[in-house]
Each structure stands twice: as structure tokens, then as C-alpha cells.
Design a protein around this motif. Sequence first.
Motif, PDB file in Angstrom:
ATOM      1  N   GLU A  67     -24.949  -8.003  11.290  1.00  0.00           N
ATOM      2  CA  GLU A  67     -24.776  -7.809  12.727  1.00  0.00           C
ATOM      3  C   GLU A  67     -23.475  -7.019  12.933  1.00  0.00           C
ATOM      4  N   ARG A  69     -20.600  -5.050  15.204  1.00  0.00           N
ATOM      5  CA  ARG A  69     -19.959  -4.973  16.517  1.00  0.00           C
ATOM      6  C   ARG A  69     -18.856  -3.927  16.429  1.00  0.00           C
ATOM      7  N   GLY A  80     -13.520 -10.367  22.449  1.00  0.00           N
ATOM      8  CA  GLY A  80     -14.865 -10.565  22.982  1.00  0.00           C
ATOM      9  C   GLY A  80     -15.944 -10.328  21.938  1.00  0.00           C
ATOM     10  N   LEU A  81     -15.773  -9.296  21.117  1.00  0.00           N
ATOM     11  CA  LEU A  81     -16.759  -8.996  20.080  1.00  0.00           C
ATOM     12  C   LEU A  81     -16.770 -10.073  18.996  1.00  0.00           C
ATOM     13  N   ASP A  83     -16.028 -13.196  19.489  1.00  0.00           N
ATOM     14  CA  ASP A  83     -16.716 -14.344  20.103  1.00  0.00           C
ATOM     15  C   ASP A  83     -18.231 -14.173  20.037  1.00  0.00           C
ATOM     16  N   GLU A  84     -18.719 -12.949  20.263  1.00  0.00           N
ATOM     17  CA  GLU A  84     -20.162 -12.692  20.171  1.00  0.00           C
ATOM     18  C   GLU A  84     -20.696 -13.055  18.791  1.00  0.00           C
ATOM     19  N   ARG A  87     -20.819 -16.772  18.253  1.00  0.00           N
ATOM     20  CA  ARG A  87     -21.965 -17.395  18.949  1.00  0.00           C
ATOM     21  C   ARG A  87     -23.264 -17.169  18.190  1.00  0.00           C
TER      22      ARG A  87
END
Length: 330
Positions: A67, A69, A80-81, A83-84, A87
Motif C-alpha cells: 500500500e 502513500r 495523515g498518511l 495514520d491511513e 488504519r
Amino acid sequence: MNRRDLLVWLASWAALPSSVARAQETVRPVIGYLALGSPESRRPFVNEFRQGLGENGYVEGRNVAIEYRWAEDKPERFPGLADELVRLNVDVLVTAGGTAAALAAKRATPTIPIVFTAIGDPVQEGLVASLPRPGGNITGLSFFSPQLAGKRLELLKQAVPEARLIAVLLKPDSMPENVREPRLKEIDASARVLGVRVLVVEARGPEDLERAFAEMSDGRAGALMVVATPLFVIERRRLAELSRRTGLPAMSEFREFAVEGGLMTYGPSIADLNRRAADYVAKILKGAKPADLPVEQPTKFELVINLKTANALGLTLPQSLLARADEVIE
């Protein structure tokens, strides 16, 4: 067992292999990859990372997923990235955006294993407890080596022997004071050995670069050493243009600066660090804990010289220096 029960049992048994295969497919590990640039700008490094994974038996899309980012050259997006990716509950999180990316990942999760690809001094910058025993959930590769600043100054002095004052471009808030001050003292000590003085010039953002180069010109600097930070990596093309416009031969750490028109670079291979980061990921996916994996320091350094820039600056580089280069851009 009657005939009907036997047929049901046989049908269930026959379906078992495909069910297992589907189950295995759903649990293939997922790697989170947090990077400073864009897919295009990071492609060579991502390819090296994938190659390293392949050498360890992991192939993206086959037995591992990644994945991505991308901060798109905006370090403020890292929290923020990160944290993505947390999650998404990735199995391991790789950071490729310097200290800012690694700190964002560390703050985002105390449990998911983190591997950083290129950090200055991870101990002084608060990422790990020590190089041999990182502790916590984070480890990786450092590009810092105590002798590098002196070596860059030495190479720059060979390229510009008449330089008596060398400017050092620094982003002061890119590193904590306990890292910055020893680094500057090391640069100053190396400069004295070479018989040159140092002019430290600060730039906190892109808007400061024109003023910084004017300050170097006013101070009559004869050459420039750029201390690599995410900002200066992002602005490498503009830095190279400003150095050519002001007639200031410039040295930095990573190859990309020379590719964009800087005079020369000397430092660890970022491509090599990305490939070696895959070794850490493989070990973690096989059960190793980051706390037990020592932080590695660089073992491979590359000297890159842009001969086209040297000619534009009116420099005649000694043949002995060109012979030492790993790459000469013409």
C-alpha cells in the motif's frame, strides 16, 4: 454413514484445497510504503525495494501486497498518511521520507513494525535507543557516518582549490539542536584542517533560498555545501539553478542533486538503502522483531560529478578527481 452423508462429506473434502488457497490468499502480508515524493520521482527507489523483496522471496501481487502513500513533496502530509496506513493495519510500515516520515510513523503506532530507509542520526533524533539495540517497534538504515562531512569538504576543495570560504546551507529546524550543533562543529573542524573558513547560511523554506544565495555572494563564498534535508531534496533543481546563476560550485549528499545540475554529490546510495530496507521487511515478516534488528550504517558511497555544470562554471576538474567518480554526467 448413508449414501447421502457420504456424498456431502466427499464434496466438502474436494472443496477443501480451494478453500485453503483462498484463505492463504486473504492473509498475504501487506507492506505500507510512506514516501516523500510521487510515484514517478520515487520509481527507481521503489524498483530497488521491490528487487530486494524479490531476493528474499516476496513478489508484489503474488505473495505480498504493498500500500503506497505519497506525500507529493509535502512533508506536512506525513502524519495523515501514516495514520491511513495504520488504519489499514499493515504488517510492516516502510518510511522513505527522512526523519519527518519516520517520526510520523512512530507517533502513529507503537505496535506495527516500522523500517526507515534513510535517516541521519536515529539515536540523536529520538527514533531508537541505540544502533545495536533499537528497542521499540522501529529500526532501519542510517545514512550518517561521522567522516562524511569532512570528506565532502575535501572533495569540494579539490574541485575548487582557490576557495577560501565555503558556505554551508542549512535548514535549522530540520534537526534538533543536539544534532545540529555537533554536526556544525564537525564541519568547522574539517574546514580548518583544509585551511578554509565556513559561512553557515540558513533557509527555513523555499522563500528563503534567493536571500540565502545573496548572502553567500555578499560574503564572497567560493563554494557551497548543501546539508541535505527533505526541503532541499524537493528544491534540488532550484538549488542547482541558483548555484549556477551565482557561479557557486555546489556539493550535496545524494545523486539526484547532481542529476538536476548541481556540481557534485558524495554520499550513500539511496537506491542501495531502499534495496537493503527490503531485507529488514523480509526478516520482520518471518517473525523478527524490530527491537532486535540493529540499525545499519552506510557501507556503499558514490561520488557523482556533473561535468556539464563544471564546464558552465568555468571549472577544470583535476583528472584524479574525475577518475574517482562513480558516475560522470556529461
